[in-house]
Scaffold this motif. Sequence first.
Motif, PDB file in Angstrom:
ATOM      1  N   GLU A  88     -45.890-102.835   6.889  1.00  0.00           N
ATOM      2  CA  GLU A  88     -46.558-103.725   7.933  1.00  0.00           C
ATOM      3  C   GLU A  88     -47.785-103.425   8.533  1.00  0.00           C
ATOM      4  OE1 GLU A  88     -43.778-105.793  10.395  1.00  0.00           O
ATOM      5  OE2 GLU A  88     -41.940-105.619   8.887  1.00  0.00           O
ATOM      6  N   SER A  89     -48.102-102.035   8.541  1.00  0.00           N
ATOM      7  CA  SER A  89     -49.309-101.702   9.224  1.00  0.00           C
ATOM      8  C   SER A  89     -50.609-102.069   8.192  1.00  0.00           C
ATOM      9  CB  SER A  89     -49.236-100.111   9.180  1.00  0.00           C
ATOM     10  OG  SER A  89     -49.293 -99.464   7.822  1.00  0.00           O
ATOM     11  N   ALA A  90     -50.443-102.542   6.852  1.00  0.00           N
ATOM     12  CA  ALA A  90     -51.452-103.176   6.075  1.00  0.00           C
ATOM     13  C   ALA A  90     -51.596-104.473   6.245  1.00  0.00           C
ATOM     14  CB  ALA A  90     -51.306-102.759   4.653  1.00  0.00           C
ATOM     15  N   LEU A  91     -50.693-105.221   6.796  1.00  0.00           N
ATOM     16  CA  LEU A  91     -50.847-106.717   6.992  1.00  0.00           C
ATOM     17  C   LEU A  91     -51.810-107.084   7.514  1.00  0.00           C
ATOM     18  CD1 LEU A  91     -47.119-107.514   7.295  1.00  0.00           C
ATOM     19  CD2 LEU A  91     -48.486-107.547   5.290  1.00  0.00           C
ATOM     20  N   GLY A  92     -52.571-106.615   8.536  1.00  0.00           N
ATOM     21  CA  GLY A  92     -53.500-106.894   9.394  1.00  0.00           C
ATOM     22  C   GLY A  92     -54.859-106.891   8.615  1.00  0.00           C
ATOM     23  N   LYS A  93     -54.852-106.023   7.589  1.00  0.00           N
ATOM     24  CA  LYS A  93     -56.107-105.961   6.767  1.00  0.00           C
ATOM     25  C   LYS A  93     -56.251-106.707   5.477  1.00  0.00           C
ATOM     26  CE  LYS A  93     -55.815-101.056   8.120  1.00  0.00           C
ATOM     27  NZ  LYS A  93     -55.446 -99.728   7.753  1.00  0.00           N
ATOM     28  N   LEU A  94     -55.199-107.671   5.532  1.00  0.00           N
ATOM     29  CA  LEU A  94     -55.130-108.442   4.185  1.00  0.00           C
ATOM     30  C   LEU A  94     -56.310-109.585   4.254  1.00  0.00           C
ATOM     31  CD1 LEU A  94     -51.418-109.333   3.761  1.00  0.00           C
ATOM     32  CD2 LEU A  94     -52.821-107.683   2.294  1.00  0.00           C
ATOM     33  N   LYS A  95     -56.877-109.725   3.119  1.00  0.00           N
ATOM     34  CA  LYS A  95     -57.952-110.906   2.972  1.00  0.00           C
ATOM     35  C   LYS A  95     -56.892-112.052   3.121  1.00  0.00           C
ATOM     36  CE  LYS A  95     -61.331-108.454  -0.080  1.00  0.00           C
ATOM     37  NZ  LYS A  95     -61.984-108.635  -1.300  1.00  0.00           N
ATOM     38  N   SER A  96     -57.602-113.088   3.763  1.00  0.00           N
ATOM     39  CA  SER A  96     -56.909-114.269   4.059  1.00  0.00           C
ATOM     40  C   SER A  96     -57.792-115.429   4.040  1.00  0.00           C
ATOM     41  CB  SER A  96     -55.983-114.493   4.934  1.00  0.00           C
ATOM     42  OG  SER A  96     -55.019-115.632   5.149  1.00  0.00           O
ATOM     43  N   PRO A  97     -57.913-116.512   3.116  1.00  0.00           N
ATOM     44  CA  PRO A  97     -56.799-116.409   2.019  1.00  0.00           C
ATOM     45  C   PRO A  97     -57.403-115.725   0.874  1.00  0.00           C
ATOM     46  CG  PRO A  97     -58.717-118.441   1.893  1.00  0.00           C
ATOM     47  CD  PRO A  97     -58.593-117.624   3.187  1.00  0.00           C
ATOM     48  N   HIS A  98     -56.625-115.409  -0.114  1.00  0.00           N
ATOM     49  CA  HIS A  98     -56.901-114.228  -1.138  1.00  0.00           C
ATOM     50  C   HIS A  98     -56.185-114.666  -2.397  1.00  0.00           C
ATOM     51  CE1 HIS A  98     -58.300-110.738  -3.019  1.00  0.00           C
ATOM     52  NE2 HIS A  98     -57.050-110.281  -3.429  1.00  0.00           N
ATOM     53  N   GLU A  99     -56.731-114.837  -3.559  1.00  0.00           N
ATOM     54  CA  GLU A  99     -56.118-115.346  -4.682  1.00  0.00           C
ATOM     55  C   GLU A  99     -55.443-113.799  -5.459  1.00  0.00           C
ATOM     56  OE1 GLU A  99     -57.930-115.354  -9.139  1.00  0.00           O
ATOM     57  OE2 GLU A  99     -58.445-117.301  -8.087  1.00  0.00           O
ATOM     58  N   VAL A 100     -54.180-114.158  -5.407  1.00  0.00           N
ATOM     59  CA  VAL A 100     -53.381-112.827  -5.933  1.00  0.00           C
ATOM     60  C   VAL A 100     -53.037-112.982  -7.422  1.00  0.00           C
ATOM     61  CG1 VAL A 100     -52.647-112.303  -3.618  1.00  0.00           C
ATOM     62  CG2 VAL A 100     -51.136-113.917  -5.090  1.00  0.00           C
ATOM     63  N   PHE A 101     -53.144-114.258  -8.014  1.00  0.00           N
ATOM     64  CA  PHE A 101     -52.870-114.462  -9.450  1.00  0.00           C
ATOM     65  C   PHE A 101     -53.377-115.482 -10.103  1.00  0.00           C
ATOM     66  CE2 PHE A 101     -50.092-116.365 -12.787  1.00  0.00           C
ATOM     67  CZ  PHE A 101     -49.962-115.306 -13.482  1.00  0.00           C
ATOM     68  N   SER A 102     -54.089-115.530 -11.349  1.00  0.00           N
ATOM     69  CA  SER A 102     -54.467-116.656 -12.066  1.00  0.00           C
ATOM     70  C   SER A 102     -54.176-116.580 -13.447  1.00  0.00           C
ATOM     71  CB  SER A 102     -56.107-116.323 -11.934  1.00  0.00           C
ATOM     72  OG  SER A 102     -56.789-117.446 -12.473  1.00  0.00           O
ATOM     73  N   GLU A 103     -53.655-117.709 -13.947  1.00  0.00           N
ATOM     74  CA  GLU A 103     -53.646-117.801 -15.514  1.00  0.00           C
ATOM     75  C   GLU A 103     -54.203-118.985 -15.938  1.00  0.00           C
ATOM     76  OE1 GLU A 103     -49.309-116.841 -17.215  1.00  0.00           O
ATOM     77  OE2 GLU A 103     -49.381-119.104 -16.834  1.00  0.00           O
ATOM     78  N   ARG A 104     -54.633-118.915 -17.162  1.00  0.00           N
ATOM     79  CA  ARG A 104     -55.559-120.014 -17.890  1.00  0.00           C
ATOM     80  C   ARG A 104     -54.354-121.187 -18.131  1.00  0.00           C
ATOM     81  NH1 ARG A 104     -55.852-120.900 -23.241  1.00  0.00           N
ATOM     82  NH2 ARG A 104     -54.975-119.323 -24.510  1.00  0.00           N
ATOM     83  N   ALA A 105     -54.798-122.493 -17.899  1.00  0.00           N
ATOM     84  CA  ALA A 105     -53.998-123.552 -18.289  1.00  0.00           C
ATOM     85  C   ALA A 105     -54.661-124.463 -19.402  1.00  0.00           C
ATOM     86  CB  ALA A 105     -53.757-124.232 -17.173  1.00  0.00           C
ATOM     87  N   SER A 106     -55.776-124.038 -19.956  1.00  0.00           N
ATOM     88  CA  SER A 106     -56.369-124.589 -20.910  1.00  0.00           C
ATOM     89  C   SER A 106     -57.384-123.392 -21.453  1.00  0.00           C
ATOM     90  CB  SER A 106     -57.371-125.798 -20.671  1.00  0.00           C
ATOM     91  OG  SER A 106     -58.362-125.556 -19.831  1.00  0.00           O
TER      92      SER A 106
END
Length: 151
Positions: A88-106
Amino acid sequence: MRRLLFGLLLSTLAVPALADEIGSVGYRFKWIGPNDKIVVEAFDDPDVPGVTCYFSHARTGGLKGAIGVAEDPGEASIACRQVGAVDESALGKLKSPHEVFSERASLIFKSTQVVRFWDAKRRALVYLTYTDRIFEGSPRNSISVVPLGVK
């Protein structure tokens, strides 16, 4: 010089994160090639160890699906859960919003993404999945919330 240019080109392309396929079910028969199916996959949040997201999405089969040029439907569902201890000490340093996953759909123009938001006031991680397209995106989306308890 060619290697440098090739390296720069590769670094600008979106490389999808890896997810583990949990399983799939067929929902439409195809005479040629694989059937259309709904796939369930899981990935761990790369910045928040202890959180895993499960998402389902459709994959187009048939001949185009078999050779990798089909366009998948722009619909997905997501459920994220705390599966281990969270630092929980790292939560304040998170980028928000931040892309955590991407997958091609075409082949080129469409991708399914998962974006994480940190709601500090409510101490919750919010995960949003949607499909975008370069020219015309879709408002279809799904969210999942991982509450981290009250302090």
